[in-house]
Design an enzyme around this catalytic site. Structure first.
Site, short mmCIF file in Angstrom:
data_model
loop_
_atom_site.label_atom_id
_atom_site.label_comp_id
_atom_site.label_asym_id
_atom_site.label_seq_id
_atom_site.Cartn_x
_atom_site.Cartn_y
_atom_site.Cartn_z
N GLU A 78 0.97 -1.25 0.15
CA GLU A 78 0.23 0.11 0.04
C GLU A 78 0.94 1.18 -0.10
OE1 GLU A 78 -0.25 -2.56 2.42
OE2 GLU A 78 -1.98 -2.16 3.60
N HIS A 84 2.22 7.92 1.77
CA HIS A 84 2.73 7.78 3.14
C HIS A 84 2.69 8.93 4.25
CE1 HIS A 84 6.23 8.17 0.46
NE2 HIS A 84 6.44 9.31 1.36
N ILE A 100 14.34 -6.24 11.48
CA ILE A 100 14.46 -5.91 13.07
C ILE A 100 15.91 -5.30 13.39
CG2 ILE A 100 14.27 -5.96 15.37
CD1 ILE A 100 11.76 -7.55 15.00
N CYS A 117 0.12 0.92 10.51
CA CYS A 117 -0.17 0.42 9.06
C CYS A 117 -1.35 1.11 8.64
CB CYS A 117 -0.42 -1.11 9.55
SG CYS A 117 -1.84 -1.41 10.47
N GLN A 121 -4.66 -1.70 13.44
CA GLN A 121 -5.35 -2.93 13.94
C GLN A 121 -4.39 -3.98 14.15
OE1 GLN A 121 -8.55 -2.58 15.26
NE2 GLN A 121 -8.78 -0.65 14.90
N VAL A 122 -3.69 -4.45 13.22
CA VAL A 122 -3.37 -5.78 13.21
C VAL A 122 -1.68 -5.70 13.15
CG1 VAL A 122 -3.11 -7.91 12.20
CG2 VAL A 122 -5.26 -6.90 12.63
N ARG A 123 -1.27 -5.22 11.95
CA ARG A 123 0.21 -5.21 11.63
C ARG A 123 0.92 -4.04 12.07
NH1 ARG A 123 -0.42 -4.04 5.21
NH2 ARG A 123 -2.03 -3.03 5.85
N CYS A 165 2.89 12.15 1.65
CA CYS A 165 3.73 12.15 0.69
C CYS A 165 3.80 11.04 -0.56
CB CYS A 165 5.13 12.30 1.30
SG CYS A 165 6.63 12.29 0.15
N CYS A 167 6.36 10.08 -2.25
CA CYS A 167 7.87 9.80 -2.75
C CYS A 167 8.24 8.28 -2.89
CB CYS A 167 9.03 10.62 -1.83
SG CYS A 167 9.04 9.88 -0.24
ZN LIG Z 1 7.84 10.86 0.96
#
Ligand SMILES: [Zn+2]
Length: 178
Positions: A78, A84, A100, A117, A121-123, A165, A167
């Site tokens: 997504e 984002h 990590i 996310c 809720q989950v991720r 954004c 990008c």
């Molecule tokens: Zn960006």
């Protein structure tokens, strides 16, 4: 000889005081042990981030330019077509566990991480938990003190008209602190 007698006397005294303290412990056994275990748990929590807290979009909007904060986007594909949060870092949930150590290295100098996310809720919460678990198991002090989850995730952020954004950078430099 005199001292031997004295020692015997003390022994008797100790014995009687032990009997007394046994009686006290027997009266309040559960309360005593519960209080002790709570105390131990509390001491551990002060060292590094162990609990995950939530942050609202408006709180994040005012805090996000601070140099100690990193926004970690754990959405998968997504990110590339929905845009984002400006200034966020991408670390996809499907490969999160493997990444990590890299993530912790990349986030050197940040003490507050905000995970999200699409809806958080989950991720988002599960990746935040994985990071906290990693920090607990790892011996080195990464300097991360607060692990948070953005309420309502990216979708809530965008719906409220906050900066988005488009990008293609893994670490977005638009409007961020980097
Ligand atoms: Zn960006």
């Amino acid at each position: 000889m005199k001292s031997e007698r004295g020692a015997k006397g003390n022994g008797c005294f100790l014995l009687s005081s032990r009997v007394k303290s046994h009686i006290i412990i027997i009266i309040l056994p559960q309360t005593y042990s519960e209080a002790r275990s709570r105390e131990v748990k509390g001491k551990g929590e002060g060292k590094m981030a162990r609990s995950i807290t939530y942050i609202t979009g408006s709180q994040l909007l005012s805090l996000r330019r601070q140099p100690n904060i990193a926004i970690v986007d754990v959405r998968d594909d997504e990110r590339s077509y929905d845009g984002h949060i400006s200034g966020s870092l991408h670390c996809a949930s499907d490969t999160f566990s493997d990444n990590i150590p890299n993530l912790v290295h990349q986030l050197k100098g940040k003490d507050t991480l905000v995970f999200h996310c699409a809806l958080s809720q989950v991720r988002g919460p599960s990746c935040a938990r994985k990071l906290v678990n990693y920090l607990e198991e790892s011996k080195e002090d990464a300097g991360i003190k607060n692990v948070m989850v953005l309420e309502r995730g990216f979708n809530g952020w965008e719906a409220s008209g906050r900066p988005v954004c488009r990008c293609n950078n893994v670490l977005c430099k638009e409007g961020g602190s980097a």
